[in-house]
Design a protein around this motif. Structure first.
Motif, PDB file in Angstrom:
ATOM      1  N   LYS A  45      -3.155  -5.182 -10.428  1.00 61.70           N
ATOM      2  CA  LYS A  45      -1.735  -5.694  -9.650  1.00 61.70           C
ATOM      3  C   LYS A  45      -2.369  -5.794  -8.213  1.00 61.70           C
ATOM      4  CE  LYS A  45       1.088  -5.630 -13.104  1.00 61.70           C
ATOM      5  NZ  LYS A  45       0.305  -5.151 -14.155  1.00 61.70           N
ATOM      6  N   ASN A  46      -1.270  -6.197  -7.326  1.00 61.73           N
ATOM      7  CA  ASN A  46      -1.963  -6.239  -5.938  1.00 61.73           C
ATOM      8  C   ASN A  46      -1.222  -5.075  -5.003  1.00 61.73           C
ATOM      9  OD1 ASN A  46      -3.102  -7.351  -3.871  1.00 61.73           O
ATOM     10  ND2 ASN A  46      -1.574  -9.088  -3.270  1.00 61.73           N
ATOM     11  N   VAL A  47      -1.029  -3.739  -5.659  1.00 57.49           N
ATOM     12  CA  VAL A  47      -0.594  -2.681  -4.927  1.00 57.49           C
ATOM     13  C   VAL A  47      -1.638  -1.748  -4.919  1.00 57.49           C
ATOM     14  CG1 VAL A  47       1.256  -1.102  -4.967  1.00 57.49           C
ATOM     15  CG2 VAL A  47       1.882  -3.283  -5.508  1.00 57.49           C
ATOM     16  N   ARG A  48      -1.979  -1.268  -3.934  1.00 58.37           N
ATOM     17  CA  ARG A  48      -2.970   0.002  -3.815  1.00 58.37           C
ATOM     18  C   ARG A  48      -2.335   1.394  -3.666  1.00 58.37           C
ATOM     19  NH1 ARG A  48      -6.192   0.478  -0.185  1.00 58.37           N
ATOM     20  NH2 ARG A  48      -5.425  -0.849   1.519  1.00 58.37           N
ATOM     21  N   ILE A  49      -2.689   2.272  -4.132  1.00 58.35           N
ATOM     22  CA  ILE A  49      -2.293   3.602  -4.027  1.00 58.35           C
ATOM     23  C   ILE A  49      -3.507   4.685  -3.913  1.00 58.35           C
ATOM     24  CG2 ILE A  49      -2.068   4.208  -6.660  1.00 58.35           C
ATOM     25  CD1 ILE A  49       0.315   5.902  -5.698  1.00 58.35           C
ATOM     26  N   ASN A  50      -3.364   5.656  -2.627  1.00 55.76           N
ATOM     27  CA  ASN A  50      -4.472   6.466  -2.530  1.00 55.76           C
ATOM     28  C   ASN A  50      -3.736   7.817  -1.864  1.00 55.76           C
ATOM     29  OD1 ASN A  50      -7.177   4.977  -2.908  1.00 55.76           O
ATOM     30  ND2 ASN A  50      -6.014   3.535  -1.501  1.00 55.76           N
ATOM     31  N   ALA A  51      -4.408   8.566  -1.970  1.00 55.90           N
ATOM     32  CA  ALA A  51      -3.896  10.072  -1.331  1.00 55.90           C
ATOM     33  C   ALA A  51      -4.735  10.426  -0.280  1.00 55.90           C
ATOM     34  CB  ALA A  51      -4.123  11.307  -2.439  1.00 55.90           C
ATOM     35  N   LEU A  52      -4.213  11.231   0.689  1.00 54.77           N
ATOM     36  CA  LEU A  52      -4.757  11.901   1.809  1.00 54.77           C
ATOM     37  C   LEU A  52      -4.806  13.289   1.803  1.00 54.77           C
ATOM     38  CD1 LEU A  52      -5.991  10.968   4.801  1.00 54.77           C
ATOM     39  CD2 LEU A  52      -3.730  11.660   5.548  1.00 54.77           C
ATOM     40  N   ASN A  53      -6.187  13.968   1.760  1.00 54.90           N
ATOM     41  CA  ASN A  53      -5.909  15.440   1.573  1.00 54.90           C
ATOM     42  C   ASN A  53      -6.218  15.932   3.080  1.00 54.90           C
ATOM     43  OD1 ASN A  53      -5.570  15.714  -1.148  1.00 54.90           O
ATOM     44  ND2 ASN A  53      -7.848  15.309  -1.830  1.00 54.90           N
ATOM     45  N   ILE A 111      -0.443  12.206  -9.825  1.00 49.98           N
ATOM     46  CA  ILE A 111       0.255  10.992  -9.863  1.00 49.98           C
ATOM     47  C   ILE A 111      -0.471   9.883  -9.247  1.00 49.98           C
ATOM     48  CG2 ILE A 111       2.294   9.973  -8.075  1.00 49.98           C
ATOM     49  CD1 ILE A 111       3.522  12.630  -8.524  1.00 49.98           C
ATOM     50  N   VAL A 112      -1.278  10.104  -8.190  1.00 48.36           N
ATOM     51  CA  VAL A 112      -2.010   8.782  -7.541  1.00 48.36           C
ATOM     52  C   VAL A 112      -3.066   8.314  -8.417  1.00 48.36           C
ATOM     53  CG1 VAL A 112      -3.809   8.381  -5.790  1.00 48.36           C
ATOM     54  CG2 VAL A 112      -1.737   9.609  -5.076  1.00 48.36           C
ATOM     55  N   LYS A 113      -3.773   9.052  -9.264  1.00 45.08           N
ATOM     56  CA  LYS A 113      -4.685   8.687 -10.368  1.00 45.08           C
ATOM     57  C   LYS A 113      -3.763   8.060 -11.388  1.00 45.08           C
ATOM     58  CE  LYS A 113      -8.429  10.441  -8.616  1.00 45.08           C
ATOM     59  NZ  LYS A 113      -9.716   9.667  -8.409  1.00 45.08           N
ATOM     60  N   SER A 114      -2.658   8.466 -11.753  1.00 48.23           N
ATOM     61  CA  SER A 114      -1.978   7.962 -12.989  1.00 48.23           C
ATOM     62  C   SER A 114      -1.767   6.432 -12.774  1.00 48.23           C
ATOM     63  CB  SER A 114      -1.133   8.910 -13.444  1.00 48.23           C
ATOM     64  OG  SER A 114      -1.658  10.066 -14.084  1.00 48.23           O
ATOM     65  N   ASN A 154       0.714  -1.025   0.148  1.00 48.54           N
ATOM     66  CA  ASN A 154      -0.155  -0.156  -0.066  1.00 48.54           C
ATOM     67  C   ASN A 154       1.016   1.432   0.135  1.00 48.54           C
ATOM     68  OD1 ASN A 154      -2.954  -1.240   0.609  1.00 48.54           O
ATOM     69  ND2 ASN A 154      -1.794  -2.015   1.954  1.00 48.54           N
ATOM     70  N   ILE A 155       0.367   2.178  -0.950  1.00 52.14           N
ATOM     71  CA  ILE A 155       1.151   3.291  -0.891  1.00 52.14           C
ATOM     72  C   ILE A 155       0.176   4.624  -0.539  1.00 52.14           C
ATOM     73  CG2 ILE A 155       2.430   5.174  -2.222  1.00 52.14           C
ATOM     74  CD1 ILE A 155       3.143   2.607  -4.051  1.00 52.14           C
ATOM     75  N   VAL A 156       0.465   5.556   0.339  1.00 50.48           N
ATOM     76  CA  VAL A 156      -0.441   6.596   0.591  1.00 50.48           C
ATOM     77  C   VAL A 156       0.289   7.893   0.509  1.00 50.48           C
ATOM     78  CG1 VAL A 156      -1.666   7.696   2.349  1.00 50.48           C
ATOM     79  CG2 VAL A 156      -1.872   5.415   2.308  1.00 50.48           C
ATOM     80  N   CYS A 157      -0.190   8.615  -0.456  1.00 54.72           N
ATOM     81  CA  CYS A 157       0.512   9.926  -0.637  1.00 54.72           C
ATOM     82  C   CYS A 157      -0.220  11.150  -0.054  1.00 54.72           C
ATOM     83  CB  CYS A 157       0.690  10.387  -2.097  1.00 54.72           C
ATOM     84  SG  CYS A 157       1.643   9.139  -3.038  1.00 54.72           S
ATOM     85  N   VAL A 158       0.454  12.038   0.668  1.00 60.01           N
ATOM     86  CA  VAL A 158      -0.264  13.277   1.486  1.00 60.01           C
ATOM     87  C   VAL A 158      -0.388  14.360   0.590  1.00 60.01           C
ATOM     88  CG1 VAL A 158      -0.345  14.639   3.478  1.00 60.01           C
ATOM     89  CG2 VAL A 158       0.501  12.300   3.710  1.00 60.01           C
ATOM     90  N   ALA A 159      -1.532  14.846   0.141  1.00 59.95           N
ATOM     91  CA  ALA A 159      -1.541  15.892  -0.618  1.00 59.95           C
ATOM     92  C   ALA A 159      -2.276  17.055   0.138  1.00 59.95           C
ATOM     93  CB  ALA A 159      -2.458  15.530  -1.802  1.00 59.95           C
ATOM     94  N   SER A 160      -3.165  17.855  -0.236  1.00 58.68           N
ATOM     95  CA  SER A 160      -3.890  18.703   0.553  1.00 58.68           C
ATOM     96  C   SER A 160      -5.117  19.195  -0.195  1.00 58.68           C
ATOM     97  CB  SER A 160      -2.641  19.948   0.413  1.00 58.68           C
ATOM     98  OG  SER A 160      -3.233  21.068   1.181  1.00 58.68           O
TER      99      SER A 160
END
Length: 257
Positions: free
Chosen positions: A185-193, A174-177, A142-148
């Motif tokens: 795939k078995n990898v999730r990515i999301n953002a936190l605002n 980036i998160v969407k793309s 899992n990947i979480v990218c902190v946005a705003s």
């Protein structure tokens, strides 16, 4: 230590977590949260003294690595440390960023270059490093990218400026793309605002202005690092298995739209 009672004390036992921007604020509290649930943590930050202080305040399996997210060779060194010291990498939390609040006439090329190198390029190449490792994990990662929240409504130069807002809008892209490319795939990515948050990153805001901001939020208070850490725990948990390629707003209602 904040207990985060929604999750069992061993919810992340046996899991490893890399957190950038972990010497203070949201990154530090996120590390504390994962540690309280049994994870092994790598704290990454450019502030070596802050990292040492953070490690001394935490208990559990804690590593530290000094990194400048705005430099690709430094990011590679960070991942080399993880490769050498962790069995695998299960979760990566991209908290590292610089927040700036300059008016347009005061924003020069060097200013934009530094903000983008850390907040946008640094985020992408951290995500890239995470993806290349997690694709080889039996259980993915899992990947979480902190946005705003300013990615939606702009900076304005008071709390955050155009460069910062643009970098965080880019983080959402980036998160969407990456999410589209990882489909199947078995990898999730999301953002936190996050919305306006009372943390060291916002020490540049005048206390009186913080009070006005809080009074105008629907929740009538600024966010806290604990609020963000709790949401990140959720995003990395099995309960969020169907949350994918999206942004979760934790902003007290600041981005009603």
């Amino acid at each position: 230590m904040t207990p985060y009672p929604t999750f069992a004390s061993d919810a992340f036992a046996g899991k490893t977590v890399l957190i950038t921007g972990a010497a203070s604020g949201m990154g530090f509290e996120t590390a504390r949260a994962f540690l309280s649930k049994g994870a092994e943590i790598v704290l990454a930050d450019r502030d070596a003294e802050g990292l040492a202080r953070a490690k001394s305040e935490l208990s559990g399996k804690v590593h530290t690595v000094t990194v400048d997210i705005g430099q690709n060779d430094s990011i590679e060194t960070m991942f080399a440390y993880c490769d050498a010291n962790l069995a695998q990498l299960d979760h990566v939390i991209c908290c590292a960023a610089i927040i700036t609040a300059k008016k347009i006439p005061d924003q020069d090329w060097a200013h934009w270059e530094r903000v983008m190198s850390v907040n946008l390029l640094g985020t992408f190449f951290t995500v890239k490093g995470a993806v290349t490792r997690m694709l080889g994990n039996a259980e993915g990662g899992n990947i979480v990218c902190v946005a705003s929240d300013v990615a939606y409504h702009g900076g304005g130069g008071l709390i955050a400026d155009t460069a910062y807002a643009a970098s965080k809008a880019g983080t959402l892209s980036i998160v969407k793309s990456v999410g589209r490319e990882l489909a199947g795939k078995n990898v999730r990515i999301n953002a936190l605002n996050p919305g306006p948050t009372d943390s060291p990153m916002h020490n540049h805001i005048d206390p009186a202005l913080k009070e006005r901001i809080a009074a105008n939020l629907p929740r009538r208070r600024m966010g806290r690092p604990h609020d963000m850490a709790a949401a990140i725990l959720f995003l990395c948990s099995p309960e969020a298995s169907f949350v994918y390629g999206t942004a979760v707003d934790v902003d007290g209602g600041s981005s009603f739209r």
